[in-house]
Motif scaffolding. Structure first.
Motif, PDB file in Angstrom:
ATOM      1  N   VAL A 115       0.838  -1.204   0.000  1.00 42.45           N
ATOM      2  CA  VAL A 115       0.000   0.000   0.000  1.00 42.45           C
ATOM      3  C   VAL A 115       0.873   1.254   0.000  1.00 42.45           C
ATOM      4  O   VAL A 115       0.621   2.207  -0.752  1.00 42.45           O
ATOM      5  CB  VAL A 115      -0.971  -0.016   1.206  1.00 42.45           C
ATOM      6  N   VAL A 116       1.924   1.267   0.813  1.00 40.29           N
ATOM      7  CA  VAL A 116       2.812   2.433   0.860  1.00 40.29           C
ATOM      8  C   VAL A 116       3.495   2.637  -0.486  1.00 40.29           C
ATOM      9  O   VAL A 116       3.594   3.769  -0.977  1.00 40.29           O
ATOM     10  CB  VAL A 116       3.848   2.273   1.996  1.00 40.29           C
ATOM     11  N   TYR A 117       3.955   1.567  -1.101  1.00 40.76           N
ATOM     12  CA  TYR A 117       4.612   1.693  -2.405  1.00 40.76           C
ATOM     13  C   TYR A 117       3.625   2.186  -3.465  1.00 40.76           C
ATOM     14  O   TYR A 117       3.975   3.021  -4.301  1.00 40.76           O
ATOM     15  CB  TYR A 117       5.231   0.361  -2.817  1.00 40.76           C
ATOM     16  N   ALA A 118       2.399   1.682  -3.434  1.00 40.73           N
ATOM     17  CA  ALA A 118       1.389   2.135  -4.396  1.00 40.73           C
ATOM     18  C   ALA A 118       1.097   3.621  -4.221  1.00 40.73           C
ATOM     19  O   ALA A 118       0.966   4.362  -5.207  1.00 40.73           O
ATOM     20  CB  ALA A 118       0.118   1.316  -4.241  1.00 40.73           C
ATOM     21  N   ILE A 119       1.020   4.078  -2.975  1.00 37.44           N
ATOM     22  CA  ILE A 119       0.793   5.511  -2.724  1.00 37.44           C
ATOM     23  C   ILE A 119       1.964   6.328  -3.254  1.00 37.44           C
ATOM     24  O   ILE A 119       1.768   7.377  -3.878  1.00 37.44           O
ATOM     25  CB  ILE A 119       0.557   5.754  -1.223  1.00 37.44           C
ATOM     26  N   VAL A 174       3.993   5.600  -5.742  1.00 35.01           N
ATOM     27  CA  VAL A 174       3.951   5.619  -7.208  1.00 35.01           C
ATOM     28  C   VAL A 174       2.889   6.601  -7.697  1.00 35.01           C
ATOM     29  O   VAL A 174       3.134   7.376  -8.630  1.00 35.01           O
ATOM     30  CB  VAL A 174       3.689   4.184  -7.740  1.00 35.01           C
ATOM     31  N   VAL A 175       1.733   6.598  -7.064  1.00 33.35           N
ATOM     32  CA  VAL A 175       0.653   7.509  -7.481  1.00 33.35           C
ATOM     33  C   VAL A 175       1.046   8.967  -7.238  1.00 33.35           C
ATOM     34  O   VAL A 175       0.830   9.834  -8.093  1.00 33.35           O
ATOM     35  CB  VAL A 175      -0.666   7.157  -6.751  1.00 33.35           C
ATOM     36  N   VAL A 176       1.655   9.258  -6.095  1.00 39.48           N
ATOM     37  CA  VAL A 176       2.060  10.636  -5.794  1.00 39.48           C
ATOM     38  C   VAL A 176       3.135  11.104  -6.777  1.00 39.48           C
ATOM     39  O   VAL A 176       3.081  12.246  -7.277  1.00 39.48           O
ATOM     40  CB  VAL A 176       2.543  10.749  -4.331  1.00 39.48           C
ATOM     41  N   ASP A 177       4.105  10.242  -7.079  1.00 40.61           N
ATOM     42  CA  ASP A 177       5.134  10.620  -8.056  1.00 40.61           C
ATOM     43  C   ASP A 177       4.537  10.884  -9.431  1.00 40.61           C
ATOM     44  O   ASP A 177       4.912  11.841 -10.117  1.00 40.61           O
ATOM     45  CB  ASP A 177       6.203   9.526  -8.158  1.00 40.61           C
ATOM     46  N   ALA A 178       3.592  10.040  -9.853  1.00 43.96           N
ATOM     47  CA  ALA A 178       2.967  10.222 -11.161  1.00 43.96           C
ATOM     48  C   ALA A 178       2.144  11.512 -11.201  1.00 43.96           C
ATOM     49  O   ALA A 178       2.184  12.250 -12.201  1.00 43.96           O
ATOM     50  CB  ALA A 178       2.081   9.024 -11.482  1.00 43.96           C
ATOM     51  N   ARG A 179       1.431  11.811 -10.131  1.00 45.17           N
ATOM     52  CA  ARG A 179       0.644  13.054 -10.099  1.00 45.17           C
ATOM     53  C   ARG A 179       1.554  14.273 -10.105  1.00 45.17           C
ATOM     54  O   ARG A 179       1.236  15.292 -10.726  1.00 45.17           O
ATOM     55  CB  ARG A 179      -0.261  13.078  -8.871  1.00 45.17           C
ATOM     56  N   THR A 180       2.687  14.191  -9.407  1.00 46.62           N
ATOM     57  CA  THR A 180       3.629  15.312  -9.387  1.00 46.62           C
ATOM     58  C   THR A 180       4.174  15.573 -10.791  1.00 46.62           C
ATOM     59  O   THR A 180       4.254  16.724 -11.236  1.00 46.62           O
ATOM     60  CB  THR A 180       4.784  15.019  -8.413  1.00 46.62           C
ATOM     61  N   ARG A 181       4.539  14.496 -11.491  1.00 45.33           N
ATOM     62  CA  ARG A 181       5.026  14.668 -12.868  1.00 45.33           C
ATOM     63  C   ARG A 181       3.943  15.239 -13.768  1.00 45.33           C
ATOM     64  O   ARG A 181       4.206  16.114 -14.602  1.00 45.33           O
ATOM     65  CB  ARG A 181       5.506  13.329 -13.416  1.00 45.33           C
ATOM     66  N   ALA A 182       2.720  14.738 -13.608  1.00 46.35           N
ATOM     67  CA  ALA A 182       1.620  15.223 -14.459  1.00 46.35           C
ATOM     68  C   ALA A 182       1.342  16.704 -14.201  1.00 46.35           C
ATOM     69  O   ALA A 182       1.120  17.471 -15.145  1.00 46.35           O
ATOM     70  CB  ALA A 182       0.367  14.397 -14.202  1.00 46.35           C
TER      71      ALA A 182
END
Length: 154
Positions: free
Chosen positions: A61-65, A67-75
């Motif tokens: 769960v922590v790793y999934a969070i 990955v999602v935060v990094d992807a949103r930051t890039r977007a």
């Protein structure tokens, strides 16, 4: 005479208390099993996975969070029409950081593997402060070697 099932601890058969020898001369009879060899006790159910499953779930769960935060930051960075040079430098820095992380883990795991090889070579079979010191020492040396390699590379 009493026969006792050593597996269950229950009396199996009894005979008349009349004996050729008085009780004071023979003492208490030893437990006797009717089986030709000791019967193995059933293995009790151990709960080996009771702790592993929640820990693994938490890590996932922590790793999934992350990955999602990094992807949103890039977007958001791309959507904000940031300069192309800024985006390129961030992507290159991230790629370099991933390479250095892989290098660090590789050197660290190699050092820990050497530590376990030392423990095996010396024939240490119990966990003692010396064994823990060897493992911590090679872990520290692995971190120092990874630091030196990353400084040399970039």
């Amino acid at each position: 005479m009493t026969f006792v099932d050593t597996f269950r601890g229950q009396m199996v058969a009894t005979r008349s208390s009349r004996s050729l020898f008085p009780a004071a001369a023979t003492g208490r009879a030893a437990a006797v099993s009717l089986a030709p060899y000791p019967t193995p006790r059933p293995r009790e159910h151990t709960h080996e996975h009771e702790l592993r499953i929640p820990i693994t779930l938490f890590i996932c769960v922590v790793y999934a969070i992350k990955v999602v935060v990094d992807a949103r930051t890039r977007a958001k960075l791309i959507a904000s029409n940031g300069s192309e040079d800024l985006i390129r430098s961030l992507v290159q820095a991230e790629a370099l950081q991933r390479r250095h992380a892989s290098l660090r883990w590789g050197i660290l795991l190699l050092a820990v593997g050497l530590g376990f090889a030392l423990i095996e070579a010396f024939g240490w079979t119990e966990i003692t402060p010396g064994v823990v010191a060897v493992l911590l020492g090679v872990t520290g040396l692995g971190n120092l070697a990874a630091y030196a390699a990353s400084r040399k590379l970039g």
